[in-house]
Design an enzyme around this catalytic site. Structure first.
Site, PDB file in Angstrom:
ATOM      1  CD  GLU A   1       5.627  16.022  44.866  1.00  0.00           C
ATOM      2  OE1 GLU A   1       5.555  14.818  44.574  1.00  0.00           O
ATOM      3  OE2 GLU A   1       4.608  16.741  44.992  1.00  0.00           O
TER       4      GLU A   1
ATOM      5  CG  HIS B   1       8.099 -20.187  74.197  1.00  0.00           C
ATOM      6  ND1 HIS B   1       6.722 -20.201  74.029  1.00  0.00           N
ATOM      7  CD2 HIS B   1       8.330 -20.286  75.523  1.00  0.00           C
ATOM      8  CE1 HIS B   1       6.157 -20.325  75.225  1.00  0.00           C
ATOM      9  NE2 HIS B   1       7.111 -20.377  76.146  1.00  0.00           N
TER      10      HIS B   1
ATOM     11  CG  LEU C   1      10.881  15.555  47.770  1.00  0.00           C
ATOM     12  CD1 LEU C   1      12.361  15.531  48.159  1.00  0.00           C
ATOM     13  CD2 LEU C   1      10.691  14.873  46.417  1.00  0.00           C
TER      14      LEU C   1
HETATM   15  C1  LIG Z   1      -5.041   7.893  55.182  1.00  0.00           C
HETATM   16  C2  LIG Z   1      -4.241   6.954  54.321  1.00  0.00           C
HETATM   17  C3  LIG Z   1      -3.573   5.902  54.894  1.00  0.00           C
HETATM   18  C4  LIG Z   1      -2.814   5.041  54.115  1.00  0.00           C
HETATM   19  N1  LIG Z   1      -2.178   4.006  54.713  1.00  0.00           N
HETATM   20  C5  LIG Z   1      -1.418   3.171  53.987  1.00  0.00           C
HETATM   21  C6  LIG Z   1      -0.685   2.130  54.606  1.00  0.00           C
HETATM   22  O1  LIG Z   1      -0.737   1.947  55.817  1.00  0.00           O
HETATM   23  N2  LIG Z   1       0.087   1.331  53.822  1.00  0.00           N
HETATM   24  C7  LIG Z   1       0.153   1.500  52.462  1.00  0.00           C
HETATM   25  O2  LIG Z   1       0.865   0.744  51.801  1.00  0.00           O
HETATM   26  N3  LIG Z   1      -0.541   2.467  51.841  1.00  0.00           N
HETATM   27  C8  LIG Z   1      -1.316   3.312  52.577  1.00  0.00           C
HETATM   28  N4  LIG Z   1      -1.977   4.333  51.948  1.00  0.00           N
HETATM   29  C9  LIG Z   1      -1.886   4.444  50.474  1.00  0.00           C
HETATM   30  C10 LIG Z   1      -0.574   5.104  50.051  1.00  0.00           C
HETATM   31  O3  LIG Z   1      -0.467   6.371  50.657  1.00  0.00           O
HETATM   32  C11 LIG Z   1      -0.534   5.213  48.544  1.00  0.00           C
HETATM   33  O4  LIG Z   1      -0.739   3.943  47.966  1.00  0.00           O
HETATM   34  C12 LIG Z   1       0.816   5.761  48.068  1.00  0.00           C
HETATM   35  O5  LIG Z   1       1.079   7.022  48.620  1.00  0.00           O
HETATM   36  C13 LIG Z   1       0.817   5.872  46.536  1.00  0.00           C
HETATM   37  O6  LIG Z   1       2.078   6.316  46.135  1.00  0.00           O
HETATM   38  P1  LIG Z   1       2.269   7.069  44.741  1.00  0.00           P
HETATM   39  O7  LIG Z   1       3.704   7.396  44.655  1.00  0.00           O
HETATM   40  O8  LIG Z   1       1.654   6.288  43.658  1.00  0.00           O
HETATM   41  O9  LIG Z   1       1.392   8.399  44.851  1.00  0.00           O
HETATM   42  P2  LIG Z   1       1.327   9.572  45.910  1.00  0.00           P
HETATM   43  O10 LIG Z   1       1.842   9.150  47.215  1.00  0.00           O
HETATM   44  O11 LIG Z   1      -0.071  10.086  45.832  1.00  0.00           O
HETATM   45  O12 LIG Z   1       2.347  10.659  45.349  1.00  0.00           O
HETATM   46  C14 LIG Z   1       2.144  11.303  44.140  1.00  0.00           C
HETATM   47  C15 LIG Z   1       2.921  12.599  44.145  1.00  0.00           C
HETATM   48  O13 LIG Z   1       2.882  13.167  42.852  1.00  0.00           O
HETATM   49  C16 LIG Z   1       2.752  14.578  42.951  1.00  0.00           C
HETATM   50  N5  LIG Z   1       2.204  15.040  41.678  1.00  0.00           N
HETATM   51  C17 LIG Z   1       0.982  14.804  41.149  1.00  0.00           C
HETATM   52  N6  LIG Z   1       0.891  15.301  39.908  1.00  0.00           N
HETATM   53  C18 LIG Z   1       2.097  15.878  39.655  1.00  0.00           C
HETATM   54  C19 LIG Z   1       2.622  16.536  38.532  1.00  0.00           C
HETATM   55  N7  LIG Z   1       1.932  16.654  37.381  1.00  0.00           N
HETATM   56  N8  LIG Z   1       3.870  17.043  38.612  1.00  0.00           N
HETATM   57  C20 LIG Z   1       4.613  16.902  39.749  1.00  0.00           C
HETATM   58  N9  LIG Z   1       4.157  16.261  40.834  1.00  0.00           N
HETATM   59  C21 LIG Z   1       2.916  15.741  40.771  1.00  0.00           C
HETATM   60  C22 LIG Z   1       1.849  14.774  44.153  1.00  0.00           C
HETATM   61  O14 LIG Z   1       2.032  16.063  44.712  1.00  0.00           O
HETATM   62  C23 LIG Z   1       2.347  13.657  45.085  1.00  0.00           C
HETATM   63  O15 LIG Z   1       3.353  14.129  45.942  1.00  0.00           O
HETATM   64  C24 LIG Z   1      -2.736   5.234  52.713  1.00  0.00           C
HETATM   65  C25 LIG Z   1      -3.398   6.318  52.116  1.00  0.00           C
HETATM   66  C26 LIG Z   1      -4.137   7.173  52.913  1.00  0.00           C
HETATM   67  C27 LIG Z   1      -4.834   8.333  52.253  1.00  0.00           C
END
Ligand SMILES: Cc1cc2nc3c(=O)[nH]c(=O)nc-3n(C[C@H](O)[C@H](O)[C@H](O)COP(=O)(O)OP(=O)(O)OC[C@H]3O[C@@H](n4cnc5c(N)ncnc54)[C@H](O)[C@@H]3O)c2cc1C
Length: 471
Positions: A39, A450, A43
């Protein structure tokens, strides 16, 4: 986090520590797999640091403000509430820090080795980790999961900075802007609009499509629109924004539609998120990225490179944290040689935490008909539900779409759609019904407590049996 050690071989290397990545790492480690998690930032990813969790913390502050404003209706006299958003911000940060720390502790407890750096995938499943000080090391995995997530999408003429905010900057605010334009009326835009309106801001939603929340069942979306109007949110649909002219007091005038102007103190650009494969390397690998930036996978989240998978917002599936979890588990099971069934994306639970809340699983009425189903539909309003009246939250409804059987009666439950108080906490019964492919007659046998809000779900199912007692 540890300094990058010497090169090491792992059973599983996960790149990205958001919901998709940390779920994969922890789930695999709980099965005894030797895992490395790479990461580059904090995290928890977007969800914990810049998404779900902070946005919901803000919404809870908005709810408290609303409750205090209406306290007199419950016989509690108090002065008009004022907002100290710096405290809200601190509270949010404390929640985030606690949850991020919890993931770090779980990684430690399960012996997941966390590498703090950018992970790039090269040939032969070698991931090169580059730390902030430029040091690199190579680690290899028998299997590799790419989970680098997504970042906010931007639009021309609205560069971040000053009054122009994406969700990243909004969630760092320590004050409530007086006048807010939200560009984009999707789930995230509506959550921010709801938050700021409940905290006293004058909010305008500018949406290019003919309606906000376009993916929702029409009856559900109409309830949200009516409730937003009661909050004085100005909803302007079918308008395109063209640009903006900053003023001397830190605000700006947004230009939109046919020569219209809107002066605001902040603009929230909420037009979706783009996959973030930018730093993944991938040259000389079989992993393909499509023209929109998504890593291409099959229904088992397999990329074009043997033993390399991709999950979460990085692939073209619903951008939801819990979809990332489901995909991570699907992949880990495959790497363990276990039976794993593809995620059924048309039946995942959806939750939008604006006020009123929205939650659904399965198709809405129009969608079900378009898919060729002959349907029977029932809908019941929260207006007559005793618990909703006790809460003073009667806007909303439950709507159930069932397949019409050969006898003309409602059979299998296809979709459950809800809007109203705490529906995000009530969807699980409906979600189970849809995914268990349960029939109306089967679910109608179950008792709801209820007085409870979930009685509305029970009533709506019962109505589909042709009988009822409460509604
Ligand atoms: C304002 C907001 C509200 C939301 N509300 C909801 C909700 O209520 N419910 C819901 O289900 N979803 C919600 N979401 C969506 C949700 O946050 C995402 O769907 C989810 O975080 C995606 O998870 P992910 O692990 O795919 O990616 P991410 O959470 O984007 O994590 C990816 C990680 O990879 C790291 N990274 C990237 N490239 C590299 C690399 N090359 N090497 C090492 N690390 C790297 C980044 O730093 C990041 O920490 C919301 C999003 C936003 C913006």
């Amino acid at each position: 986090m540890v300094e990058v050690p010497t090169a090491e071989q792992f059973d599983l290397v996960v790149v990205g520590g958001g919901p998709g990545g940390y779920c994969a790492a922890l789930y695999a480690a709980s099965a005894g797999v030797k895992v490395a998690l790479v990461e580059k930032d904090a995290l928890g990813g977007t969800c914990l640091n810049r998404g779900c969790i902070p946005a919901k913390a803000f919404l809870e502050t908005a709810a408290v403000h609303r409750h205090v404003q209406h306290a007199a209706d419950f016989g509690i006299e108090s002065s008009a509430p004022t907002v100290n958003f710096a405290v809200t911000q601190q509270r949010k940060q404390k929640i985030v820090a606690g949850l991020v720390g919890g993931i770090a502790a779980m990684c430690k407890g399960r012996k997941v080795e966390v590498f703090n750096g950018v992970g790039r995938l090269g040939p032969d499943k070698v991931v090169t980790v580059t730390t902030a000080n430029g040091a690199t090391t190579d680690i290899t995995g028998t299997n590799v999961i790419l989970a680098s997530g997504s970042v906010p999408r931007l639009i021309p003429n609205f560069e971040r900075g000053g009054p122009i905010l994406t969700s990243d900057e909004v969630l760092d605010l320590d004050h409530v802007p007086e006048r807010v334009a939200v560009i984009g009326g999707g789930a995230i835009g509506c959550e921010f609009a709801s938050t700021f309106a409940d905290l006293g801001a004058k909010v305008t939603i500018l949406e290019g499509l003919p309606k906000i929340l376009p993916g929702l069942d029409g009856d559900v979306a109409n309830v949200v629109v009516r409730s937003f109007k009661k909050k004085q949110i100005d909803i302007r649909t079918g308008v395109m924004v063209n640009g903006h002219t900053p003023n001397d007091s830190g605000g700006t005038t947004v230009h939109f539609g046919d020569g219209e102007d809107l002066e605001v103190d902040a603009v929230v650009v909420s037009v979706g998120r783009r996959p973030y494969a930018d730093e993944l390397g991938l040259d000389d690998t079989g992993v393909k990225v499509d023209e929109r930036g998504f890593v291409v996978v099959d229904e088992f989240c397999r990329t074009g490179e043997d033993g390399v998978y991709a999950v979460g917002d990085l692939i073209d599936t619903p951008q939801l944290a819990h979809v990332g979890y489901a995909e991570a588990i699907l992949v880990v099971k495959q790497t363990l040689g276990e039976t794993a069934l593809p995620v059924q994306y048309d039946r995942v639970p959806w939750a939008i935490y604006c006020h009123p809340e929205v939650a659904f699983a399965g198709p809405g009425e129009v969608e079900a008909k378009e898919a060729g189903f002959d349907v029977v539909v029932a809908k019941h309003p929260f207006k007559f539900n005793s618990r909703a009246q006790i809460l003073g939250e009667t806007d909303g409804l439950a709507k159930i779409i069932a397949e019409k059987g050969p006898d003309g009666r409602a059979g299998r439950i296809l979709g459950v759609h809800m809007v109203g108080p705490w529906v995000t906490e009530q969807l699980s019964g409906g979600y189970l019904a849809v995914n268990w492919e349960a029939t109306v007659d089967e679910v109608a046998e179950f008792i709801q407590p209820h007085p409870s809000l979930t009685e509305l779900f029970g009533e709506t199912v019962m109505a589909l049996t042709g009988r009822s007692f409460n509604g």
